[in-house]
Write a protein that holds these residues in place. Structure first.
Motif, short mmCIF file in Angstrom:
data_model
loop_
_atom_site.label_atom_id
_atom_site.label_comp_id
_atom_site.label_asym_id
_atom_site.label_seq_id
_atom_site.Cartn_x
_atom_site.Cartn_y
_atom_site.Cartn_z
N THR A 1 0.85 -1.20 0.00
CA THR A 1 0.00 0.00 0.00
C THR A 1 0.88 1.24 0.00
O THR A 1 0.87 2.05 -0.93
N ARG A 2 1.69 1.40 1.06
CA ARG A 2 2.48 2.62 1.24
C ARG A 2 3.61 2.77 0.21
O ARG A 2 3.75 3.81 -0.43
N THR A 3 4.41 1.74 0.04
CA THR A 3 5.63 1.88 -0.77
C THR A 3 5.29 2.12 -2.23
O THR A 3 5.84 3.02 -2.87
N ARG A 4 4.38 1.31 -2.76
CA ARG A 4 4.07 1.47 -4.18
C ARG A 4 3.37 2.80 -4.46
O ARG A 4 3.72 3.50 -5.41
N THR A 5 2.41 3.15 -3.61
CA THR A 5 1.69 4.42 -3.82
C THR A 5 2.65 5.60 -3.71
O THR A 5 2.58 6.55 -4.49
N SER A 6 3.55 5.54 -2.72
CA SER A 6 4.41 6.72 -2.54
C SER A 6 5.49 6.80 -3.61
O SER A 6 5.87 7.90 -4.01
N PHE A 7 5.98 5.67 -4.12
CA PHE A 7 6.90 5.76 -5.27
C PHE A 7 6.16 6.33 -6.48
O PHE A 7 6.72 7.13 -7.24
N GLU A 8 4.91 5.92 -6.66
CA GLU A 8 4.14 6.45 -7.81
C GLU A 8 3.92 7.95 -7.65
O GLU A 8 4.15 8.74 -8.58
N LEU A 9 3.50 8.37 -6.45
CA LEU A 9 3.27 9.79 -6.22
C LEU A 9 4.57 10.58 -6.34
O LEU A 9 4.60 11.68 -6.92
N ALA A 10 5.65 10.02 -5.81
CA ALA A 10 6.96 10.70 -5.87
C ALA A 10 7.35 10.93 -7.33
O ALA A 10 7.76 12.04 -7.72
N ALA A 11 7.21 9.90 -8.16
CA ALA A 11 7.59 10.02 -9.57
C ALA A 11 6.69 11.03 -10.28
O ALA A 11 7.16 11.87 -11.06
N LYS A 12 5.38 10.99 -9.99
CA LYS A 12 4.45 11.91 -10.65
C LYS A 12 4.69 13.35 -10.21
O LYS A 12 4.59 14.27 -11.00
N ARG A 13 5.02 13.53 -8.93
CA ARG A 13 5.29 14.91 -8.45
C ARG A 13 6.59 15.46 -9.05
O ARG A 13 6.80 16.66 -9.08
N LEU A 14 7.44 14.57 -9.56
CA LEU A 14 8.65 15.01 -10.26
C LEU A 14 8.44 15.05 -11.77
O LEU A 14 9.40 15.24 -12.53
N SER A 15 7.20 14.81 -12.21
CA SER A 15 6.81 14.87 -13.63
C SER A 15 7.34 13.71 -14.47
O SER A 15 7.40 13.81 -15.70
N GLY B 1 7.58 9.51 3.53
CA GLY B 1 8.01 8.53 2.53
C GLY B 1 7.97 9.09 1.12
O GLY B 1 8.80 8.75 0.27
N VAL B 2 7.02 9.98 0.83
CA VAL B 2 6.94 10.56 -0.51
C VAL B 2 8.18 11.42 -0.78
O VAL B 2 8.83 11.31 -1.83
N ALA B 3 8.53 12.28 0.19
CA ALA B 3 9.70 13.16 0.01
C ALA B 3 10.99 12.35 -0.12
O ALA B 3 11.85 12.66 -0.97
N VAL B 4 11.12 11.32 0.69
CA VAL B 4 12.34 10.49 0.63
C VAL B 4 12.43 9.77 -0.72
O VAL B 4 13.50 9.69 -1.33
N ARG B 5 11.31 9.30 -1.22
CA ARG B 5 11.33 8.58 -2.51
C ARG B 5 11.53 9.56 -3.67
O ARG B 5 12.16 9.20 -4.67
N MET B 6 11.04 10.78 -3.53
CA MET B 6 11.37 11.81 -4.54
C MET B 6 12.88 12.02 -4.57
O MET B 6 13.50 12.11 -5.64
N ALA B 7 13.49 12.08 -3.38
CA ALA B 7 14.94 12.28 -3.31
C ALA B 7 15.70 11.12 -3.97
O ALA B 7 16.66 11.35 -4.72
N LEU B 8 15.25 9.90 -3.73
CA LEU B 8 15.94 8.75 -4.33
C LEU B 8 15.83 8.77 -5.85
O LEU B 8 16.82 8.56 -6.57
#
Ligand code: CP
Length: 316
Positions: free
Chosen positions: A61-75, A295-302
């Protein structure tokens, strides 16, 4: 947004591999990205034109959604690969699957797999960057990083902070990544659980071990509660859920023996009434939902650091 961060890796496979300096770089970059999720328009053009594939062979739930949101927020463009609807069910291997996906010009593959070491295997087989989103009972580096980020936000430092990790240490990839990251940054880690949940050689990772939750609580700054990982066990490791909750569950009575400002964390999913009582999961000292936000901010950073470090493609 500018950063002088130096990060020259192709992949993020575990916190065992990262230096303290690299971990601090990820946390600094995550801090700079956090405000993007608080904007009215939650988007920056940083990874425009890049493609991120979420390749999850286990539920999330958390990891997949937040990687998806992180990638989308970075366009970035994002594709979520659902194993049950893919040719993996016809017998296609992980490597063949990833190579076929890479033929469609992916840049970063985020992989979760039940087998320890699967992301390492994949990283050697593809040119795309690989991020380990959890492999068996081995590591869950992005969770370890977001846990560190959350601790730093509240405590302002790592050196000398005392963290107590309670539960199924043997089967927990979160515990392993937390221990690697925390000990590198000067956190004093104690692990606690029934002897059947504590790996024999865990002391070599630089942690203290106890089976007495109440004794360990008094000096603790942060309590990290873990779920029993039934999906990785073969049974017979504890007498009953009721008995486990009595000795290793965090409830109001037990919390009253801890410092008044102790922080409570849990990587999720939470089994309410087993490792943590519902009222404690939701109390003001609980950081469980804040961990998810961070988690979203950390995954955006990665995603950003891999795209920039490995290939120098992204203009930030
Ligand atoms: N913490 C964590 O890995 O949660 P998910 O399994 O929901 O991704």
């Amino acid at each position: 947004m500018e950063t002088n961060a130096h990060f020259a890796r192709k992949d993020i496979l575990g916190l065992e591999d990262l230096s303290a300096e690299e971990i601090l770089t990820v946390l600094d970059v995550a801090r700079s990205f956090r405000e993007v999720s608080e904007r009215e328009v939650k988007k920056v053009p940083t990874l425009r034109g890049q493609t991120v594939i979420n390749l999850f062979y286990e539920p999330s739930t958390r990891t997949r959604t937040s990687f998806e949101l992180a990638a989308k927020r970075l366009s970035a463009d994002v594709v979520n690969f659902t194993v049950s609807e893919s040719s993996a069910v016809k017998g296609e291997t992980l490597i063949d699957t990833a190579r076929n996906i890479e033929s469609m010009h992916s840049d970063i593959i985020v992989v979760r797999h039940p087998v320890s070491g699967a992301p390492q295997l994949l990283a050697r087989a593809v040119k795309s960057s690989v991020i380990n989103a959890g492999d068996g009972a081995h590591e869950h580096p992005s969770q370890g990083l977001l846990d560190l980020f959350t601790i730093k936000e509240h405590k302002g430092k790592f050196e000398g902070i005392k963290v107590l990790i309670v539960g199924d240490i043997s089967h927990s990839r979160v515990a392993r990544s937390d221990i690697y990251g925390m000990t590198k940054l000067g956190i004093e880690v104690t692990v606690c659980g029934p002897p059947t949940f504590i790996p024999v050689e865990i002391g070599k990772m630089g942690v203290r071990v106890t089976c007495d939750f109440d004794e360990a609580l008094a000096e603790t700054d942060v309590i990290m509660m873990l779920r029993i990982q039934k999906e990785r066990q073969h049974g017979g490791l504890y007498p009953s859920v009721k008995e486990y909750a009595r000795f290793f569950g965090l409830n109001r009575d037990r919390l009253s023996r801890a410092k008044s400002d102790v922080l409570i964390m849990h990587p999720g999913p939470v089994n309410r009434g087993v490792e943590i009582s519902p009222e404690i999961a939701d109390c003001t000292q609980s950081l469980i939902l804040e961990q998810v936000s961070n988690g979203v901010a950390v995954r955006m950073a990665l995603l950003y650091l891999l795209s920039r470090g490995a290939y120098g493609k992204a203009a930030h």
